[in-house]
Design an enzyme around this catalytic site. Structure first.
Site, mmCIF file in Angstrom:
data_model
loop_
_atom_site.group_PDB
_atom_site.id
_atom_site.type_symbol
_atom_site.label_atom_id
_atom_site.label_comp_id
_atom_site.label_asym_id
_atom_site.label_seq_id
_atom_site.Cartn_x
_atom_site.Cartn_y
_atom_site.Cartn_z
ATOM 1 N N TYR A 51 -6.019 -64.037 -0.663
ATOM 2 C CA TYR A 51 -6.577 -65.326 -0.228
ATOM 3 C C TYR A 51 -5.970 -66.440 -1.048
ATOM 4 C CZ TYR A 51 -10.031 -65.669 3.419
ATOM 5 O OH TYR A 51 -10.620 -65.769 4.641
ATOM 6 N N GLU A 53 -6.498 -70.243 -0.419
ATOM 7 C CA GLU A 53 -6.866 -71.586 0.059
ATOM 8 C C GLU A 53 -6.351 -72.642 -0.900
ATOM 9 O OE1 GLU A 53 -11.032 -71.730 0.960
ATOM 10 O OE2 GLU A 53 -10.824 -70.257 2.558
ATOM 11 N N ASP A 197 7.239 -82.743 19.088
ATOM 12 C CA ASP A 197 6.858 -81.325 19.102
ATOM 13 C C ASP A 197 8.089 -80.548 19.584
ATOM 14 O OD1 ASP A 197 6.027 -78.775 19.753
ATOM 15 O OD2 ASP A 197 4.134 -79.409 20.675
ATOM 16 N N THR A 223 6.518 -74.640 16.347
ATOM 17 C CA THR A 223 6.136 -73.256 16.126
ATOM 18 C C THR A 223 7.368 -72.557 15.551
ATOM 19 O OG1 THR A 223 6.691 -72.779 18.424
ATOM 20 C CG2 THR A 223 4.365 -73.096 17.918
ATOM 21 N N LYS A 226 9.726 -69.223 18.512
ATOM 22 C CA LYS A 226 10.452 -69.359 19.788
ATOM 23 C C LYS A 226 11.953 -69.310 19.480
ATOM 24 C CE LYS A 226 6.603 -71.654 22.121
ATOM 25 N NZ LYS A 226 5.676 -72.291 21.164
ATOM 26 N N ARG A 232 5.045 -65.412 14.453
ATOM 27 C CA ARG A 232 4.161 -66.378 15.113
ATOM 28 C C ARG A 232 3.506 -67.249 14.059
ATOM 29 N NH1 ARG A 232 4.341 -64.416 20.233
ATOM 30 N NH2 ARG A 232 3.250 -66.218 20.991
#
Ligand code: DSN
Length: 418
Positions: A51, A53, A197, A223, A226, A232
């Site tokens: 973790y 954060e 984008d 992203t 692609k 991903r």
């Protein structure tokens, strides 16, 4: 994956079948790709146990000595590759990343101006069923009815009238280049932020096969899975003066702990994308799309905007007397995977539209070139001509499989025993 097989044979078998399916069919969905073995391995590491954060040097958990170095390295690679002043590599995917940009730069009720979904835009560019069209006011531009391309004068006129706080350039089904300089100029004139984008085209931008929005946009979102050929995930790139607002919107504004294995895999993909090999790949994606488009048009297919200058092709099947969904399903049975799609000013409904959408990123990753593109056009023509003919689908599927054997999927063994 021996442990996976032993512990959960049922799920393992499904994954193996998907592997075979990916290997023996042609992936023509323009938002899909094949990652390298190195990227695949990086997604499955012990970093998933941690973790984290916060951001490097500013975490809410101890034990970050290696994770901080991983994230810093990936951020630096992203900045260097795109020439950005700041990069946030934590967004889980494109939709939350766009949401983070709006949260950082807008007040609730401010106006987002994006491309309409039925004209090729994305849900998160302010479409009415998306949170981005519900919590913010949205105005949408589209393409010209005749040219099926963006009319920049019409965009400017709409922006002057509606005075958006943010303008978005980017698409999921637009086969032409974006004039990012024009968008930047219009946004500055009306006092709007400009978000580019580039999810679909990031790999082309890196390869120099599409102009970069970096000099013109306040924020660039992409992203990573692609044309960029990573896992991903997503990244937000921006100017230094917006960095703090963007970072706070991603965490704690919208997300909890980053997915550290994904971060590492993004880093591997960015290193791959910085090579001359990748530049060649990106240019070949565009060249393959151009050849496929020409071969399809020579067979009488009606391509939206009359062709393509990126990785994507949108076919209006009206003149073939077949609806998009029927064609896409027939093509899937023949081993050619694409998706049904609306075309601009489509008289049909989105769940059963007039078109199909194709792209060349994945087949180019397999090393396919002009000869294979012409063959694919021939197969598409044969299947669409008789979408109910199972014998045609069977024949094409066998031919597709045979061609696939000659072009192994990166990251997967060739062979026919998998
Ligand atoms: N779903 C993606 C695409 O297929 O284009 C966009 O998010």
């Amino acid at each position: 994956m021996q442990e996976f097989e032993r512990a959960d044979p049922e799920l393992y078998e499904l994954v193996r079948r998907e592997e075979r399916y990916q290997r023996d069919s042609l992936r023509l969905i323009p938002s899909e790709n094949y990652v390298s073995k190195a990227v695949l391995e990086a997604t499955g590491t012990v970093l998933t146990n941690k973790y984290s954060e916060g951001y490097p040097g500013r975490r809410y958990y101890e034990g970050q000595r290696y994770i901080d170095r991983v994230e810093t390295l990936v951020v630096e690679r992203a900045k260097a590759l795109f020439g950005a002043e700041h990069a946030n590599v934590q967004p889980y995917s494109g939709s939350p990343a766009n949401l983070a940009v709006y949260m950082a730069l807008l007040k609730p009720g401010d106006t987002i101006m994006g491309m309409a979904l039925p004209h090729g835009g994305h849900l998160t560019h302010g479409w009415n069923v998306s949170a981005t069209g519900i919590f913010w006011r949205s105005v949408q531009y589209g393409v010209d009815r005749e040219t099926q391309r963006i009319d920049y004068d019409a965009v400017a006129e709409l922006a002057r009238r509606e005075r958006p706080q943010i303008m978005v350039a980017g698409a999921t089904a637009y086969p032409r280049q974006f004039d990012f300089a024009a968008f930047g100029q219009i946004a500055r004139e009306v006092g709007a932020y400009f978000l580019a984008d580039i999810s679909h085209i990031a790999g082309l931008v890196v390869a120099g096969a599409h102009p970069s929005p970096l000099p013109h946009a306040d924020v660039v979102m992409t992203t990573t899975h692609k044309t960029l050929r990573g896992p991903r995930g997503a990244m937000i790139l921006c100017r230094k003066d917006l960095a703090e607002r963007i970072d706070r919107a991603v965490f704690p504004g919208l997300q909890g702990g980053p997915h550290n294995s994904t971060t590492a895999a993004i880093g591997v993909a960015l290193a791959e994308a910085a090579t001359e090999d990748f530049r060649r790949y990106g240019r070949q994606v565009v060249e393959n799309a151009r050849i496929l488009a020409e071969a399809l048009m020579a067979r009488g297919f009606d391509l939206v905007s009359g062709g393509t200058d990126n990785h994507l092709i949108l076919i209006d099947l009206t003149n073939r007397g077949v609806i998009g969904k029927k064609a896409a399903k027939a093509l899937d049975r023949a081993g050619l995977i694409c998706n049904y799609n609306t075309v601009p000013y489509d008289p049909r409904k989105p769940f059963s539209p007039s078109g199909i959408r194709l792209g060349t990123p994945a087949v180019t990753s397999r090393g396919m070139g002009p000869q294979e593109m012409r063959r694919i056009a021939e197969w598409i023509d044969a299947v669409v001509a008789q979408p109910d003919d199972e014998a045609v689908q069977e024949r094409v599927r066998a031919e597709v499989r045979s061609m696939c054997r000659r072009f192994p999927v990166p990251g997967l063994p060739a062979g026919d025993d998998a």
